[in-house]
Design a protein around this motif. Structure first.
Motif, PDB file in Angstrom:
ATOM      1  N   VAL A   1       0.858  -1.187   0.000  1.00  0.00           N
ATOM      2  CA  VAL A   1       0.000   0.000   0.000  1.00  0.00           C
ATOM      3  C   VAL A   1       0.890   1.231   0.000  1.00  0.00           C
ATOM      4  O   VAL A   1       1.802   1.351   0.824  1.00  0.00           O
ATOM      5  CB  VAL A   1      -0.923   0.051   1.232  1.00  0.00           C
ATOM      6  CG1 VAL A   1      -1.764   1.327   1.223  1.00  0.00           C
ATOM      7  CG2 VAL A   1      -1.829  -1.174   1.306  1.00  0.00           C
ATOM      8  N   LEU A   2       0.626   2.138  -0.935  1.00  0.00           N
ATOM      9  CA  LEU A   2       1.227   3.465  -0.913  1.00  0.00           C
ATOM     10  C   LEU A   2       0.107   4.451  -0.658  1.00  0.00           C
ATOM     11  O   LEU A   2      -0.789   4.620  -1.505  1.00  0.00           O
ATOM     12  CB  LEU A   2       1.918   3.778  -2.236  1.00  0.00           C
ATOM     13  CG  LEU A   2       2.411   5.226  -2.409  1.00  0.00           C
ATOM     14  CD1 LEU A   2       3.425   5.600  -1.337  1.00  0.00           C
ATOM     15  CD2 LEU A   2       2.995   5.441  -3.805  1.00  0.00           C
ATOM     16  N   ALA A   3       0.128   5.081   0.500  1.00  0.00           N
ATOM     17  CA  ALA A   3      -0.884   6.076   0.858  1.00  0.00           C
ATOM     18  C   ALA A   3      -0.301   7.462   0.624  1.00  0.00           C
ATOM     19  O   ALA A   3       0.537   7.938   1.404  1.00  0.00           O
ATOM     20  CB  ALA A   3      -1.324   5.909   2.305  1.00  0.00           C
ATOM     21  N   ASN A   4      -0.710   8.095  -0.471  1.00  0.00           N
ATOM     22  CA  ASN A   4      -0.281   9.456  -0.782  1.00  0.00           C
ATOM     23  C   ASN A   4      -1.154  10.421   0.021  1.00  0.00           C
ATOM     24  O   ASN A   4      -2.156  10.941  -0.477  1.00  0.00           O
ATOM     25  CB  ASN A   4      -0.404   9.717  -2.286  1.00  0.00           C
ATOM     26  CG  ASN A   4       0.680   9.026  -3.090  1.00  0.00           C
ATOM     27  OD1 ASN A   4       1.837   8.992  -2.689  1.00  0.00           O
ATOM     28  ND2 ASN A   4       0.317   8.465  -4.227  1.00  0.00           N
ATOM     29  N   ASN A   5      -0.737  10.641   1.256  1.00  0.00           N
ATOM     30  CA  ASN A   5      -1.534  11.404   2.209  1.00  0.00           C
ATOM     31  C   ASN A   5      -1.005  12.824   2.414  1.00  0.00           C
ATOM     32  O   ASN A   5      -1.719  13.680   2.921  1.00  0.00           O
ATOM     33  CB  ASN A   5      -1.567  10.655   3.548  1.00  0.00           C
ATOM     34  CG  ASN A   5      -2.227  11.437   4.650  1.00  0.00           C
ATOM     35  OD1 ASN A   5      -3.431  11.657   4.641  1.00  0.00           O
ATOM     36  ND2 ASN A   5      -1.418  11.876   5.623  1.00  0.00           N
ATOM     37  N   ALA A   6       0.253  13.088   2.021  1.00  0.00           N
ATOM     38  CA  ALA A   6       0.843  14.414   2.231  1.00  0.00           C
ATOM     39  C   ALA A   6       0.092  15.468   1.436  1.00  0.00           C
ATOM     40  O   ALA A   6      -0.338  15.234   0.303  1.00  0.00           O
ATOM     41  CB  ALA A   6       2.311  14.398   1.824  1.00  0.00           C
ATOM     42  N   GLY A   7      -0.068  16.638   2.025  1.00  0.00           N
ATOM     43  CA  GLY A   7      -0.748  17.734   1.345  1.00  0.00           C
ATOM     44  C   GLY A   7      -0.965  18.878   2.297  1.00  0.00           C
ATOM     45  O   GLY A   7      -0.587  18.812   3.474  1.00  0.00           O
ATOM     46  N   GLY A   8      -1.587  19.932   1.812  1.00  0.00           N
ATOM     47  CA  GLY A   8      -1.841  21.067   2.688  1.00  0.00           C
ATOM     48  C   GLY A   8      -2.486  22.225   1.959  1.00  0.00           C
ATOM     49  O   GLY A   8      -2.672  22.201   0.741  1.00  0.00           O
TER      50      GLY A   8
END
Length: 275
Positions: A80-87
């Motif tokens: 699983v790659l969770a692309n969760n970074a953001g802002g």
């Protein structure tokens, strides 16, 4: 039944908020969690608490994304790659890579990371999960102005970025589901976290206020759909290419249903990261 105990799960933006909550829960269930964060102190605190590997990467620097991918490609597998970074950001700034910061942090860096580890994802039959938002319904993609040289505002840039997450999800599914990569985007909810700290104005006030804390959900609640998607096995347990809210598929912004736009956006993103 959860499959988390058999998985290696990489979570970006995992030094706080939804990412940290998901990392703690998945690690408690026995998954091998890899914590990725921008802030060294907070990233190490989360990783140390759950006994996880960790990497420091600032998605406003694509050199950090390349270095991160080099390290992740040393893993035996990535399930699983969770692309969760953001802002959300108070000012329109251009990164050292020449991109508008919100566009880069919320979309392009995660797109690049996914591309750089793609062979590992295919070999692992991985799930790629994008932390999007209901804010994506307020977004509108103009291929001629992806970086909002005209009409930039913090919420416009953020909403467009979250719509880009959904477009990326649908493009990834279309191109690679037959290779064994499954993709989903999800809405975490309005979460009591440090999300608003970089937003400025009313948004920053709301996230720090007693009123905001009363009406927002906890990071643990916000992480629920991410954890569920990471735990389960597609296509048996969830459908690839979809946008989820509270573990259920929701019809996305109509632009995400435009196959021509999805393809054109994918092509444009590839051109940007390849220079």
């Amino acid at each position: 039944m959860s499959d988390a105990t058999t998985k290696t799960i990489v979570i970006t933006g995992a030094s706080a908020g939804v990412g940290a909550a998901a990392a703690r829960r998945l690690a408690a269930e026995g998954a091998k969690v890899v914590v990725v964060g921008r802030d060294p102190r907070r990233t190490n605190e989360v990783a140390d608490a759950i006994g996880a590997d960790r990497h420091i990467a600032d998605f406003a620097k694509l050199s950090d994304v390349h270095a991160l991918a080099d390290e992740l490609n040393k893993l035996d597998r990535i399930d699983v790659l969770a692309n969760n970074a953001g802002g959300i950001f108070a000012e329109r700034l251009i990164t050292e890579d020449g991109f508008e910061r919100s566009f880069q942090v919320n979309h392009l860096a995660g797109f690049l990371l996914t591309r750089l580890v793609q062979p590992k994802l295919i070999a692992s039959g991985a799930s790629v999960i994008q932390t999007s938002s209901m804010a994506h319904y307020r977004g509108h993609i103009d291929l001629a102005d992806l970086q909002l040289e005209k009409g930039w505002s913090p919420w416009k840039a953020y909403a467009d970025g979250k719509l880009m997450n959904v477009l990326f999800t649908r493009g990834l599914h279309k191109r690679h589901v037959l290779d064994g990569i499954y993709a989903a985007a999800f809405h975490p909810g309005v979460v009591a976290s440090n999300f608003g700290s970089t937003a400025g104005g009313v948004t920053k006030w709301f996230y720090a206020s007693a009123l905001g804390k009363r009406v927002m959900i906890s990071p643990e609640q916000g992480a629920d759909t991410l954890v569920w998607l990471a735990q389960r096995t597609p296509p048996r347990d969830w459908a690839s290419g979809e946008f989820y809210d509270k573990r259920a598929v929701r019809r996305p912004n109509k632009q995400a249903l435009d196959a021509g736009l999805v393809d054109a956006f994918w092509t444009r993103s590839v051109r940007l990261i390849e220079g």
